[in-house]
Design an enzyme around this catalytic site. Sequence first.
Site, short mmCIF file in Angstrom:
data_model
loop_
_atom_site.label_atom_id
_atom_site.label_comp_id
_atom_site.label_asym_id
_atom_site.label_seq_id
_atom_site.Cartn_x
_atom_site.Cartn_y
_atom_site.Cartn_z
N GLY A 153 -9.47 -10.61 -13.13
CA GLY A 153 -8.69 -9.39 -13.23
C GLY A 153 -7.96 -9.24 -14.56
O GLY A 153 -7.88 -8.15 -15.12
N GLU A 210 -12.83 -8.20 -8.89
CA GLU A 210 -12.80 -9.24 -7.85
C GLU A 210 -13.68 -10.39 -8.30
O GLU A 210 -14.84 -10.19 -8.67
CB GLU A 210 -13.27 -8.66 -6.51
CG GLU A 210 -13.48 -9.66 -5.39
CD GLU A 210 -12.25 -10.51 -5.04
OE1 GLU A 210 -11.16 -9.94 -4.88
OE2 GLU A 210 -12.40 -11.76 -4.97
N HIS A 235 0.82 -1.21 0.00
CA HIS A 235 0.00 0.00 0.00
C HIS A 235 0.85 1.26 0.00
O HIS A 235 0.48 2.28 -0.59
CB HIS A 235 -0.98 -0.04 1.18
CG HIS A 235 -2.00 -1.16 1.04
ND1 HIS A 235 -2.67 -1.71 2.09
CD2 HIS A 235 -2.43 -1.83 -0.07
CE1 HIS A 235 -3.48 -2.67 1.64
NE2 HIS A 235 -3.34 -2.77 0.33
N ASP A 237 -2.27 -8.04 -7.42
CA ASP A 237 -2.03 -8.56 -6.06
C ASP A 237 -2.77 -9.89 -5.89
O ASP A 237 -3.73 -9.97 -5.13
CB ASP A 237 -2.53 -7.50 -5.06
CG ASP A 237 -2.35 -7.93 -3.62
OD1 ASP A 237 -1.46 -8.75 -3.34
OD2 ASP A 237 -3.12 -7.43 -2.77
C1 LIG Z 1 -4.50 -10.63 -1.85
S1 LIG Z 1 -6.21 -10.44 -2.06
C2 LIG Z 1 -6.36 -8.76 -2.56
C3 LIG Z 1 -6.06 -7.73 -1.52
C4 LIG Z 1 -6.19 -6.31 -2.00
N1 LIG Z 1 -5.47 -6.10 -3.25
C5 LIG Z 1 -5.68 -5.33 -0.97
O1 LIG Z 1 -4.49 -4.95 -1.02
O2 LIG Z 1 -6.48 -4.90 -0.13
C6 LIG Z 1 -6.50 -11.31 -3.56
C7 LIG Z 1 -7.95 -11.29 -4.03
O3 LIG Z 1 -7.98 -11.75 -5.40
C8 LIG Z 1 -9.17 -12.45 -5.62
N2 LIG Z 1 -8.96 -13.24 -6.86
C9 LIG Z 1 -8.35 -14.44 -7.01
N3 LIG Z 1 -8.21 -14.73 -8.32
C10 LIG Z 1 -8.76 -13.69 -9.01
C11 LIG Z 1 -8.88 -13.38 -10.39
N4 LIG Z 1 -8.44 -14.23 -11.34
N5 LIG Z 1 -9.46 -12.21 -10.74
C12 LIG Z 1 -9.93 -11.35 -9.80
N6 LIG Z 1 -9.83 -11.59 -8.47
C13 LIG Z 1 -9.24 -12.73 -8.08
C14 LIG Z 1 -9.37 -13.23 -4.35
O4 LIG Z 1 -10.72 -13.61 -4.20
C15 LIG Z 1 -8.88 -12.23 -3.29
O5 LIG Z 1 -9.97 -11.49 -2.78
#
Ligand SMILES: C[S@@+](CC[C@H](N)C(=O)[O-])C[C@H]1O[C@@H](n2cnc3c(N)ncnc32)[C@H](O)[C@@H]1O
Length: 292
Positions: free
Chosen positions: A147, A119, A19, A167
């Site tokens: 994503g 997401e 962040h 991420d």
């Molecule tokens: C590490 S967390 C994200 C944290 C967020 N970026 C933060 O810093 O607050 C990863 C997220 O990616 C989602 N996710 C997993 N594969 C994904 C994809 N192919 N596309 C979008 N979201 C995905 C998961 O459900 C999870 O909520």
Amino acid sequence: MLSYQHAFHAGNHADVIKHLCWIGVINALKKKDKPFTLFDTHAGAGAYDLTDAMSSKNKEYETGISRLLSDDKGAQDLPGLLADYLSLCEPFLAQRQYPGSPAISAKAKRDGDNLHLMELHPAEFDKLDKNVSRLRTLNSHVHKRDGYEGLRALTPPKPNRGAILIDPPYERVNEYSDLVKGVEQVFKRWQQAQIVVWYPLLSERAGAKSGASEAMCEKLSAMGKPCFKAEIQVAENTPDSGMYGSGVFVLNPPWQLDTNLKSALESVVGMLGENEAGYHATSQVSWINEDN
Ligand SMILES: C[S@@+](CC[C@H](N)C(=O)[O-])C[C@H]1O[C@@H](n2cnc3c(N)ncnc32)[C@H](O)[C@@H]1O
């Protein structure tokens, strides 16, 4: 299968480096009046209640963001980027919350800048949708989609300035190669994209995933873009240490992000201090392909 829940990790040392770096990118984009677009490919729930069962389970924030608050230093002594991060977090922490990357982007961008949050997990998406609505920011869009598919559909933005945060949870070993493919595809259509990739540093215990971040960074370097990486290490890399730190790999970084992040991370590791085994946190910022 999607099982990762970021609430278990909200506000930990990995969120701190990720962040901080992301705010540094947004700050640099705000130096020009022209609007920009931010993309968050793996957005998560948007903001986290630190008192709920998931965040309270291991209380990872106690060895992350909480350590940055318990220091005696006044805000005036902090490096600018660290002061910006802490002042953005402060209203959330006052309500026992931690802002995820969507809340950080929504608060840091200007009304005229665009934000696209992707997401895939249905329950996480519902929380994201509610949390972003609560923030009442203009031009912030949530997408229940993959994503990388979202990046293919939505880039390049108009006007052609902006940044991408990638991420992933890295639950599956092929998420490392998916990320490389996703970045390659972006650069085919949007050469100037500034891209921040978060990655874990994993010990031998992680099996096939151990060394996968390092291999992924080499593939990202081979794309030939200006790039640097910044890391913090919070434990010794012994076979059993698990995630002993993490890093951000920044492609097409804005001017001076490296120096701003370096001084912020030097303060951060001083405040993080030692783990239970007496290992004192360290940081490093190193250029891979210099920006000439
Ligand atoms: C590490 S967390 C994200 C944290 C967020 N970026 C933060 O810093 O607050 C990863 C997220 O990616 C989602 N996710 C997993 N594969 C994904 C994809 N192919 N596309 C979008 N979201 C995905 C998961 O459900 C999870 O909520």
